[in-house]
Design an enzyme around this catalytic site. Structure first.
Site, PDB file in Angstrom:
ATOM      1  N   ASN A  13       0.863  -1.182   0.000  1.00 44.12           N
ATOM      2  CA  ASN A  13       0.000   0.000   0.000  1.00 44.12           C
ATOM      3  C   ASN A  13       0.900   1.234   0.000  1.00 44.12           C
ATOM      4  O   ASN A  13       1.460   1.592   1.031  1.00 44.12           O
ATOM      5  CB  ASN A  13      -0.903  -0.031   1.246  1.00 44.12           C
ATOM      6  N   LYS A  15       0.120   4.249  -0.410  1.00 42.09           N
ATOM      7  CA  LYS A  15      -0.537   5.466   0.121  1.00 42.09           C
ATOM      8  C   LYS A  15      -0.256   6.654  -0.812  1.00 42.09           C
ATOM      9  O   LYS A  15      -0.230   6.468  -2.019  1.00 42.09           O
ATOM     10  CB  LYS A  15      -0.091   5.712   1.565  1.00 42.09           C
ATOM     11  N   HIS A 106      -9.811   1.291   4.564  1.00 39.89           N
ATOM     12  CA  HIS A 106      -8.544   1.505   5.265  1.00 39.89           C
ATOM     13  C   HIS A 106      -8.778   2.497   6.409  1.00 39.89           C
ATOM     14  O   HIS A 106      -9.565   3.431   6.274  1.00 39.89           O
ATOM     15  CB  HIS A 106      -7.480   2.037   4.295  1.00 39.89           C
ATOM     16  N   GLU A 108      -7.164   4.914   7.443  1.00 33.82           N
ATOM     17  CA  GLU A 108      -6.946   6.334   7.086  1.00 33.82           C
ATOM     18  C   GLU A 108      -8.165   6.902   6.371  1.00 33.82           C
ATOM     19  O   GLU A 108      -8.509   8.072   6.542  1.00 33.82           O
ATOM     20  CB  GLU A 108      -5.664   6.464   6.238  1.00 33.82           C
ATOM     21  N   GLU A 178      -5.746  -4.713  10.332  1.00 33.93           N
ATOM     22  CA  GLU A 178      -4.705  -3.730  10.597  1.00 33.93           C
ATOM     23  C   GLU A 178      -5.030  -2.974  11.875  1.00 33.93           C
ATOM     24  O   GLU A 178      -5.807  -1.996  11.851  1.00 33.93           O
ATOM     25  CB  GLU A 178      -4.616  -2.720   9.448  1.00 33.93           C
ATOM     26  N   GLY A 184       2.098   2.376  10.713  1.00 38.61           N
ATOM     27  CA  GLY A 184       3.077   3.441  10.569  1.00 38.61           C
ATOM     28  C   GLY A 184       3.746   3.835  11.875  1.00 38.61           C
ATOM     29  O   GLY A 184       4.406   4.872  11.953  1.00 38.61           O
ATOM     30  N   SER A 222       2.995  -2.003  10.288  1.00 39.97           N
ATOM     31  CA  SER A 222       4.443  -2.081  10.503  1.00 39.97           C
ATOM     32  C   SER A 222       5.041  -3.443  10.171  1.00 39.97           C
ATOM     33  O   SER A 222       5.947  -3.919  10.865  1.00 39.97           O
ATOM     34  CB  SER A 222       4.799  -1.660  11.936  1.00 39.97           C
TER      35      SER A 222
HETATM   36  P1  PGA Z   1       2.497   0.391   7.632  1.00 41.92           P
HETATM   37  O1  PGA Z   1       1.070   0.621   6.939  1.00 41.92           O
HETATM   38  O2  PGA Z   1       3.054  -0.909   7.099  1.00 41.92           O
HETATM   39  O3  PGA Z   1       3.326   1.570   7.221  1.00 41.92           O
HETATM   40  O4  PGA Z   1       2.259   0.327   9.104  1.00 41.92           O
HETATM   41  C1  PGA Z   1       0.190  -0.432   6.708  1.00 41.92           C
HETATM   42  C2  PGA Z   1      -1.088   0.082   6.088  1.00 41.92           C
HETATM   43  O5  PGA Z   1      -1.583   1.137   6.508  1.00 41.92           O
HETATM   44  O6  PGA Z   1      -1.638  -0.549   5.170  1.00 41.92           O
END
Ligand code: PGA
Length: 263
Positions: A13, A15, A106, A108, A178, A184, A222
């Site tokens: 992903n 983003k 997601h 976000e 997640e 993140g 992460s």
């Molecule tokens: P990350 O993000 O691996 O940077 O924690 C995962 C995601 O939001 O899909």
């Protein structure tokens, strides 16, 4: 049932990253790595989710890759078809552009852009009806985890989409668990905690549909080469949704290798 018999998916992903030149270079490096150190398609499906503007260029660049790497939209409109909806990209437009996958829900999108369960349901319904495979993201916040609400929150998010999914469409859904506090942040759920939640999700799915036994449930938050092997060893973790580490071709390739070799 055997969650471990499911071919894993490793999905990057990206983003709101990177610029076009960076995306080109990232794909080039990934293609080279896949050529030098192949990962069998039968052992691990791979996909990347670039920004909408780069979906087609990334897909075109991946066309002559030594193995298939699918291209995934990060979001889609809650409106189906075409029409006077400024700024929107519908499921049909994605499909018409050769894109077969979309992320929906997601954290976000839920938190920053206000995607409510109702909006998410419209997106899921549109995507499935247009023939897309949905990568449906669920996960609890830190506060929900600390107050003992993690399982209930996640199972509710699974149940939320049931009205949007017809009986035969569950096989076109991949779930991504997640935990929001792990995205993140460098914090990862322990493999034991992640496995426990994945088993609960599978149980929840199986109560809704017989397809639940065979659906891929990815872990995200992460994920990096250093923790991928341990996560891959968990029977109900059928792959990873990788954010930050997917912006580095070497890390992303290593994560896919971990799943291909461990499963
Ligand atoms: P990350 O993000 O691996 O940077 O924690 C995962 C995601 O939001 O899909």
């Amino acid at each position: 049932m055997s969650g471990s018999a499911i071919t894993p998916w490793v999905v990057g992903n990206w983003k709101m990253n990177p610029m076009q030149a960076g995306a080109k270079q990232l794909v080039q490096e990934l293609k080279q790595l896949l050529l030098d150190q192949p990962i069998e398609e039968s052992k691990c499906h791979m996909a990347v989710a670039p920004v909408a503007l780069a979906l087609q260029s990334v897909q075109a660049q991946l066309q002559d890759s030594s193995r298939s790497v699918c291209t995934v939209a990060q979001d889609l409109s809650r409106i189906a078809g075409t029409g006077a909806y400024t700024g929107e990209i519908s499921a049909e437009l994605l499909k018409d552009s050769g894109i077969d996958f979309a992320l929906v829900g997601h954290s976000e999108r839920r938190e920053i852009f206000g995607d409510s369960p109702a909006v998410i349901n419209e997106k899921v319904k549109n995507a499935l009806n247009a023939g897309l495979t949905v990568i449906y993201c669920v996960g609890e916040s830190l506060q929900q985890r600390e107050s003992g609400q993690a399982e209930q929150t996640v199972l509710q998010q699974i149940c939320d989409i049931a009205p949007a999914v017809q009986a035969g469409q569950w096989q076109s859904i991949i779930v991504a668990y997640e935990p929001v506090w792990a995205i993140g942040t460098g914090k990862t759920a322990s493999p034991a905690d992640a496995q426990a939640m994945h088993a609960k999700i599978r149980e929840g799915l199986s109560q809704i549909t017989p397809a639940g036994q065979n659906m891929a449930i990815l872990y995200g938050g992460s994920v990096k080469p250093e923790n991928a092997v341990e996560l891959a060893a968990c029977p109900d973790i059928n792959g990873a949704l990788v954010g930050g580490a997917s912006l580095n071709a070497v890390s992303f390739h290593k994560i896919a290798q971990a799943f291909a070799n461990t499963k």
